[in-house]
Design an enzyme around this catalytic site. Structure first.
Site, mmCIF file in Angstrom:
data_model
loop_
_atom_site.group_PDB
_atom_site.id
_atom_site.type_symbol
_atom_site.label_atom_id
_atom_site.label_comp_id
_atom_site.label_asym_id
_atom_site.label_seq_id
_atom_site.Cartn_x
_atom_site.Cartn_y
_atom_site.Cartn_z
ATOM 1 N N GLY A 37 68.635 29.778 47.100
ATOM 2 C CA GLY A 37 67.555 28.850 47.400
ATOM 3 C C GLY A 37 66.949 28.200 46.175
ATOM 4 O O GLY A 37 67.489 28.262 45.078
ATOM 5 N N GLY A 67 72.343 20.802 41.158
ATOM 6 C CA GLY A 67 73.578 21.585 41.023
ATOM 7 C C GLY A 67 74.037 22.060 42.402
ATOM 8 O O GLY A 67 75.195 21.873 42.797
ATOM 9 N N HIS A 68 73.109 22.668 43.163
ATOM 10 C CA HIS A 68 73.438 23.089 44.534
ATOM 11 C C HIS A 68 73.859 21.887 45.386
ATOM 12 O O HIS A 68 74.781 21.962 46.183
ATOM 13 C CB HIS A 68 72.220 23.737 45.214
ATOM 14 C CG HIS A 68 71.724 24.974 44.550
ATOM 15 N ND1 HIS A 68 70.510 25.028 43.900
ATOM 16 C CD2 HIS A 68 72.263 26.211 44.440
ATOM 17 C CE1 HIS A 68 70.314 26.250 43.433
ATOM 18 N NE2 HIS A 68 71.365 26.994 43.738
ATOM 19 N N GLN A 119 71.432 42.418 43.747
ATOM 20 C CA GLN A 119 72.081 41.920 42.518
ATOM 21 C C GLN A 119 71.098 41.804 41.356
ATOM 22 O O GLN A 119 71.441 41.296 40.297
ATOM 23 C CB GLN A 119 72.809 40.596 42.777
ATOM 24 C CG GLN A 119 71.919 39.383 42.993
ATOM 25 C CD GLN A 119 72.723 38.140 43.377
ATOM 26 O OE1 GLN A 119 73.263 38.051 44.472
ATOM 27 N NE2 GLN A 119 72.813 37.185 42.469
ATOM 28 N N LYS A 172 71.232 22.604 34.974
ATOM 29 C CA LYS A 172 70.282 22.799 36.082
ATOM 30 C C LYS A 172 70.303 24.265 36.506
ATOM 31 O O LYS A 172 71.377 24.860 36.664
ATOM 32 C CB LYS A 172 70.688 21.950 37.284
ATOM 33 C CG LYS A 172 70.704 20.469 36.991
ATOM 34 C CD LYS A 172 69.550 19.775 37.665
ATOM 35 C CE LYS A 172 69.632 18.292 37.374
ATOM 36 N NZ LYS A 172 68.399 17.595 37.701
ATOM 37 N N SER A 173 69.123 24.830 36.701
ATOM 38 C CA SER A 173 69.008 26.219 37.135
ATOM 39 C C SER A 173 67.663 26.395 37.819
ATOM 40 O O SER A 173 66.662 25.806 37.389
ATOM 41 C CB SER A 173 69.069 27.152 35.913
ATOM 42 O OG SER A 173 68.609 28.446 36.254
ATOM 43 N N ARG A 203 65.959 28.877 37.564
ATOM 44 C CA ARG A 203 65.107 29.609 36.610
ATOM 45 C C ARG A 203 64.461 28.692 35.569
ATOM 46 O O ARG A 203 63.572 29.140 34.850
ATOM 47 C CB ARG A 203 65.911 30.715 35.916
ATOM 48 C CG ARG A 203 66.264 31.864 36.856
ATOM 49 C CD ARG A 203 66.900 33.028 36.116
ATOM 50 N NE ARG A 203 66.947 34.232 36.930
ATOM 51 C CZ ARG A 203 68.018 34.660 37.607
ATOM 52 N NH1 ARG A 203 69.141 33.980 37.562
ATOM 53 N NH2 ARG A 203 67.968 35.765 38.340
#
Ligand code: PAF
Length: 280
Positions: A31, A36-37, A61, A184-185, A187
């Site tokens: 989510g 990127g997603h 994880q 892109k992240s 985080r």
């Protein structure tokens, strides 16, 4: 677009699509979706009749000192992006939908998981393999889409699918970057304005490595040393690792004489970011 939290209902829906002869693509995510997603989703929509996006911050994880509790979440924005992109179903389970109180079965891959992030995040890949396995068993995809930013994860999932004879095509998709180069992240949201600037050392180091390879440098240690020097010059950056490994079996490798992955994990303040490049 259907939004569903119940794994059994998702599987029933996918089975109904398959009965009609439709193909199904799965984009597994945690989510807080970004471009990127979106690139994975767009590709999945192009290549399949129906697309399932899973949105699940998978607790198993994350290590005990990692960012599970503060991991960003925004289901409304994510659903909107999915709907506008042509997704058919968003699978958004709760941890209790995925893991019974006495859950006790884990997948352990012991090849590509051993290096890079596997060293600093000991439970991570077992958690990833286990949840990806469950997602495959729930969404029954023909194809599943993973980003190259998590290159080691892509290699680990490919190995698992091969080793366990799963009839699923794994599609790897290129890294998507901000205009200034930062990968892109989800985080990136943790970074203060000052850290956001400092975080550019990762993509600058990637570029440096690529330039050295392009110029014909084949000595892996020289390439890695120069990438490290560039990162070490940034006071807010602390290297977890910068390494060259063979692609895609993720074995320590010191020469550019075949497909290689140069990967890094770097703390910017308290935020651990990753980036990489692959030469096939
Ligand atoms: O890459 C991610 O976001 C996660 O590791 C994945 C593949 C969705 C499994 O939780």
């Amino acid at each position: 677009m259907i939004i569903e939290h119940d794994p059994n209902k998702v599987r029933e829906q996918v089975k109904a699509w398959k009965k009609e002869g439709l193909t199904v693509g799965l984009v597994p995510t945690m989510g807080y979706l970004h471009e990127g997603h979106k690139s994975l989703i767009d590709r999945a929509v192009k290549e399949n009749d129906r697309v399932v996006v899973s949105i699940f911050v998978n607790p198993i994880q994350f290590g005990p000192t990692e960012d599970l509790d503060k991991y960003p979440r925004d289901l409304n924005a994510d659903s909107k992006l999915c709907e506008e992109s042509g997704v058919s179903l968003v699978f958004n389970p709760q941890p209790s939908d995925m893991y019974a109180d006495d859950f006790s079965t884990y997948i352990k891959e012991s090849g590509p998981t051993e290096e890079l992030c596997g060293k600093s995040r000991p439970v991570h890949f077992s958690g990833v393999c286990t949840v990806v396995n469950k997602l495959f068993n729930i969404a029954l995809p023909d194809r599943a889409y993973f980003g190259q930013k998590d290159a080691q994860q892509l290699a680990v999932v490919r190995r698992m699918v091969r080793d366990l004879s799963m009839d699923i095509k794994i599609v790897g998709c290129p890294i998507v970057r901000e205009p200034d180069g930062l990968a892109k992240s989800s985080r990136n949201i943790y970074l203060s304005p000052e850290e956001r600037k400092a975080a550019l050392v990762l993509s600058r180091a990637v570029k440096k490595g690529q330039e050295l390879v392009d110029a014909g440098e084949t000595d892996g240690d020289k390439i890695i040393d120069q990438m490290k020097a560039l990162i070490e010059a940034e006071p807010l950056a602390k290297i977890d690792y910068v390494e060259m490994v063979s692609w895609d079996d993720i074995k320590v490798h010191h020469k550019v004489d075949g497909p290689i992955l140069c990967a890094m994990a770097v703390f910017i303040g308290n935020t651990r970011l990753i980036d990489n490049f692959i030469r096939e």
